[in-house]
Structure formats: C-alpha cells, structure tokens
Design a protein around this motif. Structure first.
Motif, short mmCIF file in Angstrom:
data_model
loop_
_atom_site.label_atom_id
_atom_site.label_comp_id
_atom_site.label_asym_id
_atom_site.label_seq_id
_atom_site.Cartn_x
_atom_site.Cartn_y
_atom_site.Cartn_z
N LYS A 200 -108.19 -41.53 61.02
CA LYS A 200 -107.89 -42.02 59.68
C LYS A 200 -109.04 -42.90 59.21
CE LYS A 200 -103.99 -40.12 60.63
NZ LYS A 200 -103.73 -38.73 60.20
N SER A 201 -109.36 -42.82 57.93
CA SER A 201 -110.51 -43.55 57.42
C SER A 201 -110.25 -43.99 55.99
CB SER A 201 -111.78 -42.70 57.48
OG SER A 201 -111.61 -41.50 56.76
N LEU A 202 -110.96 -45.04 55.61
CA LEU A 202 -110.92 -45.59 54.25
C LEU A 202 -112.35 -45.85 53.81
CD1 LEU A 202 -109.57 -46.96 51.78
CD2 LEU A 202 -109.47 -49.06 53.12
N LEU A 203 -112.71 -45.34 52.64
CA LEU A 203 -114.07 -45.47 52.12
C LEU A 203 -114.00 -46.01 50.70
CD1 LEU A 203 -117.15 -45.01 52.19
CD2 LEU A 203 -116.72 -42.67 51.44
N ILE A 204 -114.71 -47.11 50.45
CA ILE A 204 -114.79 -47.73 49.12
C ILE A 204 -116.27 -47.94 48.80
CG2 ILE A 204 -114.22 -49.73 47.71
CD1 ILE A 204 -111.77 -50.15 49.41
N ALA A 205 -116.69 -47.43 47.66
CA ALA A 205 -118.08 -47.58 47.21
C ALA A 205 -118.08 -48.07 45.77
CB ALA A 205 -118.83 -46.25 47.31
N GLN A 215 -118.47 -45.10 38.72
CA GLN A 215 -117.22 -45.84 38.79
C GLN A 215 -116.88 -46.14 40.25
OE1 GLN A 215 -114.25 -43.54 36.77
NE2 GLN A 215 -115.10 -43.92 34.74
N PRO A 216 -115.97 -47.08 40.48
CA PRO A 216 -115.56 -47.35 41.86
C PRO A 216 -115.01 -46.09 42.53
CG PRO A 216 -114.82 -49.10 40.41
CD PRO A 216 -115.38 -48.04 39.52
N PHE A 217 -115.49 -45.82 43.72
CA PHE A 217 -115.09 -44.63 44.46
C PHE A 217 -114.21 -45.05 45.63
CE2 PHE A 217 -115.58 -41.54 47.86
CZ PHE A 217 -115.41 -40.34 47.20
N VAL A 218 -113.05 -44.42 45.74
CA VAL A 218 -112.11 -44.73 46.80
C VAL A 218 -111.67 -43.44 47.47
CG1 VAL A 218 -109.89 -45.77 47.40
CG2 VAL A 218 -111.28 -46.78 45.58
N TYR A 219 -111.77 -43.41 48.78
CA TYR A 219 -111.29 -42.26 49.55
C TYR A 219 -110.39 -42.77 50.66
CZ TYR A 219 -111.16 -38.68 53.14
OH TYR A 219 -110.75 -37.78 54.10
N VAL A 220 -109.20 -42.17 50.76
CA VAL A 220 -108.25 -42.50 51.81
C VAL A 220 -107.84 -41.20 52.48
CG1 VAL A 220 -106.09 -43.65 52.37
CG2 VAL A 220 -107.42 -44.43 50.43
N SER A 221 -107.98 -41.15 53.78
CA SER A 221 -107.70 -39.91 54.49
C SER A 221 -106.22 -39.66 54.68
CB SER A 221 -108.38 -39.92 55.86
OG SER A 221 -107.87 -40.99 56.65
#
Length: 427
Positions: A200-205, A215-221
């Motif tokens: 599981k991973s969380l990515l915020i850029a 724009q703010p980039f959010v990825y949640v697995s």
C-alpha cells in the motif's frame, strides 16, 4: 472519467489481482564468504564512494546554479529559479530528439498541404488524424518515389527542428507536462506494485512556485490508507495536499506569522552573519562573538576591529530592543556598511599603545574616586592602618624586597581582634 472512478478502477485492479506463478527457473549461485575485515573494508569503500558521489552532485548543482545566476544577470527578465529550471528542462528536450526520416518529412508535407487547402475558419487537422490515410499512400510508393518526394521535404523538416531548438521554450508549460507524465507513470507503477505484492502506498506531489501550473496530485493505492490518513490527521488527502502546497509556496517565512517570532528570527540571523564575517576576516575559527569585552577578547587576540557600526551602542543583536534598529544593523552587515578590519602590525601596535593609555586614565580616575570616598568616611581607632600592619621588621633586611610584592591592604595578613585578645590573655 472522474477521479473517483479512476481510483475505483485502481482498487479493483488491486483486489482482483491473480496469484503470481513462477515463469523462470534460477540456479542457486555459490555464495562468496568474506571475513569481518573484508566486510568492514567494503563498507568503508561504499561509504566513501557514496560521499564522493554526493559531493560531486552538489558541486554540479552549484555549477548549474551559477549559470542560472549569470543568465539572470544577462537577461534579467525572470528569476534565478526560472533559469535553473530552464536549464534542467533543456536537457530533457535534448534527450528526446530523434533523427528526421523520410516518413516524418512526407507526413509533415502532406498534412501541411491538406491544411493549406482548407478555407479560412475551418479547424486544422492534426497529423494523428491523417496518419492512417497518408500511410496507405506511403506504403504504395516505391523507394525511388519516396526519395524523390521527400528530398526537399526532409530539408524543410531539419530547418523546422533547428528553429524549434533555438526558440524560447515556455518553461512552466514544459514543467507541467513533465510533471504530469512522470506522476502518471509513477502512479501506474505503484498500482502494478500493489497488484503484484499487495504493498500500500500514498503519493502527494505539490508545486513550490506560483508560476507552476500543476494542481496538487494525490494517489492512494487503497481506501484503507485514505481512511487511516483521515483518522490520523482529521483531514482528507486532498485537503492536506492543498495545505501543503500553500506552505511550500509561502515558504518557511509564511509560518512566522507573529511579530515576536520574526523578531527572534532576525536576531539569530544577524548574530550568525556577524560571527561568520568575523571568522572570515580573522582567517580562523572563532567559536563565539564577544560584545562587552570586544577589545580584550577579540581585538587584542586577533587584531580585528569593527568599522561602521550603525547603532549608538555596541551590543549583541539579542540585546537590541527595537525592530527598526535591528533591521538597520542587519542591513548594514549585509550591504557591507558595517564590517570587520584586520589590522597590520603597525596599526595593532598603535592601537595597543592607545588602549594602554586609555586603561591607565580610567584606572587613575577610579583610584581618585575611591580615595575621595574613603577620606569622607570616619575611621575607628580600633582598626590599625594598612601601612602600619605591613611595615616589615627592621631586624630582617630581606623583608625590604618581599614587602614590595605584598598588597597594601589589611587582608589576611592583618591580625584579627580575636588573636590579639588571646595573646593578651596568655601573657
């Protein structure tokens, strides 16, 4: 497709992943045994290489920043960060170039011919829309016909590319596309990783400059990660990303919102600047800057004096009570109005003589004040004078030299009243 639907597809892909099966066979390799000394030497070598590599990267980045500063000084239309990003993006542009071929030249010429035939106001067609039709014509041509049809077109294509290479690129748009493509690839790889291994991973850029367009980039697995994040921070990942972007754009100074914190920060910065300039002028490492005893602790030892101190009182920045005076002091050291000067041997000798005379005058004035104060106070008959107590016996001539070294005050050499009374009682 909305963002929620896109995330739902990712979660579906993660939950419905099939079990992995082995698809190749490996032979077990022979392990090479190493002693503790060999392992320690190898670890030290790796650490040395890692440190050298990091220093080399920092030096290379400093070189790029120096070039960005030169571009800013030469052109002056953008900030230093803009030119630094332009240099970094330029390397990306150069790495994606391909050599022109006849098919590209023929495709460009046919698309241009098709668009030129359209009336004014009609939308122009793109190469991707006409590529299939033009490819059918291209495949039906012989090699000689292809060469003859693209002799002039390939030269025009080379000139067109050369013109694009020397043209001014829009750095924010290029950075936007670079960020978008890179983050999409990372999100896809994280989704594949979650499907393969269950990680599981969380990515915020977020962006760090208002000139950027991303724009703010959010990825949640997985939804579990998003729920845990909300439970822990009492906010959603999207809200956290927007707040993080605001913090990154405003910088650390944006967090210093009250007067007291900014005042303390300016005091610390000014004291650090003064100490740094002192070590630079003295050409040695001085651990601490002294203000109250600067002459005896700094000038006498290192031969350094202060020139252009802007305030009426020479004191530490931490003792300055006015923000206005502190800003004047800070700007004076930043602009070079206030500085340190290392004296030569002749200058230091002259300063030492003047300082010695000044100390003698101050001591003389203090002695006169003390004598005047003692003369005004009444003396008691029971206390003998210091001269009488320290008079050496006449039968010991060697006391004449010793008496010159003894202090001219009662101190511990004067007999106390208790001792005198005990002597009288014994007699």
């Amino acid at each position: 497709m909305t963002r929620s639907q896109h995330h739902a597809l990712r979660y579906l892909k993660t939950t419905k992943a099939s079990a992995r099966t082995p698809w190749r066979h490996r032979t077990k390799c022979c392990a090479i045994t190493q002693s503790q000394a060999d392992k320690a030497a190898l670890k030290e070598k790796r650490l040395s290489n890692k440190t050298s590599y990091a220093n080399a990267l920092n030096a290379a980045q400093d070189v790029l920043m120096e070039q960005a500063v030169k571009l800013r000084a030469e052109f002056g239309t953008h900030s230093v960060e803009y030119y630094f990003e332009a240099i970094m993006q330029h390397s990306r542009f150069q790495s994606k170039k391909k050599a022109p071929n006849r098919w590209n030249a023929f495709l460009r010429a046919e698309v241009k011919k098709h668009n030129d035939a359209l009336p004014d106001g009609e939308p122009r067609a793109k190469a991707t829309e006409l590529e299939h039709e033009i490819a059918m014509v291209w495949n039906g041509m012989t090699d000689s016909e292809k060469t003859e049809a693209t002799t002039d077109a390939i030269e025009e294509l080379k000139e067109h590319r050369a013109n694009k290479s020397i043209a001014v690129h829009n750095v924010p748009i290029s950075a936007f596309h670079d960020t978008r493509v890179t983050l999409d690839k990372i999100a896809s790889e994280l989704s594949n990783l979650a499907a393969r291994t269950g990680k599981k991973s969380l990515l915020i850029a977020v962006r760090s400059d208002t000139d950027h367009l991303q724009q703010p980039f959010v990825y949640v697995s997985n939804e579990i990660v998003a729920d845990y994040f909300h439970t822990l921070t009492r906010t959603t990942t999207g809200q956290f990303a927007m707040r993080l972007e605001a913090c990154c754009i405003s910088g650390v100074t944006g967090l210093v919102s009250n007067y007291k914190q900014s005042f303390l920060a300016l005091k610390k910065e000014t004291a650090s600047i003064i100490l740094e300039k002192l070590c630079e002028v003295a050409q040695t490492n001085i651990p601490k800057m002294f203000y109250s005893n600067f002459d005896s602790l700094i000038t006498t030892k290192y031969g350094v004096v202060v020139v252009g101190w802007p305030l009426a009182k020479f004191q530490s920045p931490s003792d300055v009570g006015s923000m206005t005076e502190l800003k004047v002091l800070s700007n004076a050291w930043k602009t070079g109005v206030a500085t340190f000067h290392k004296m030569s041997q002749v200058e230091w000798k002259q300063w030492d003589d003047e300082n010695f005379q000044r100390v003698l005058q101050v001591d003389g004035a203090n002695n006169e004040s003390n004598n005047l104060t003692s003369a005004m106070q009444p003396t008691t008959a029971s206390e003998p004078s210091a001269d009488l107590l320290m008079t050496p016996p006449t039968q010991y001539p060697e006391w004449e030299e010793v008496s010159l070294l003894l202090p001219r005050s009662p101190g511990k050499f004067a007999p106390t009243k208790e001792k005198e009374s005990s002597k009288r009682t014994a007699s």
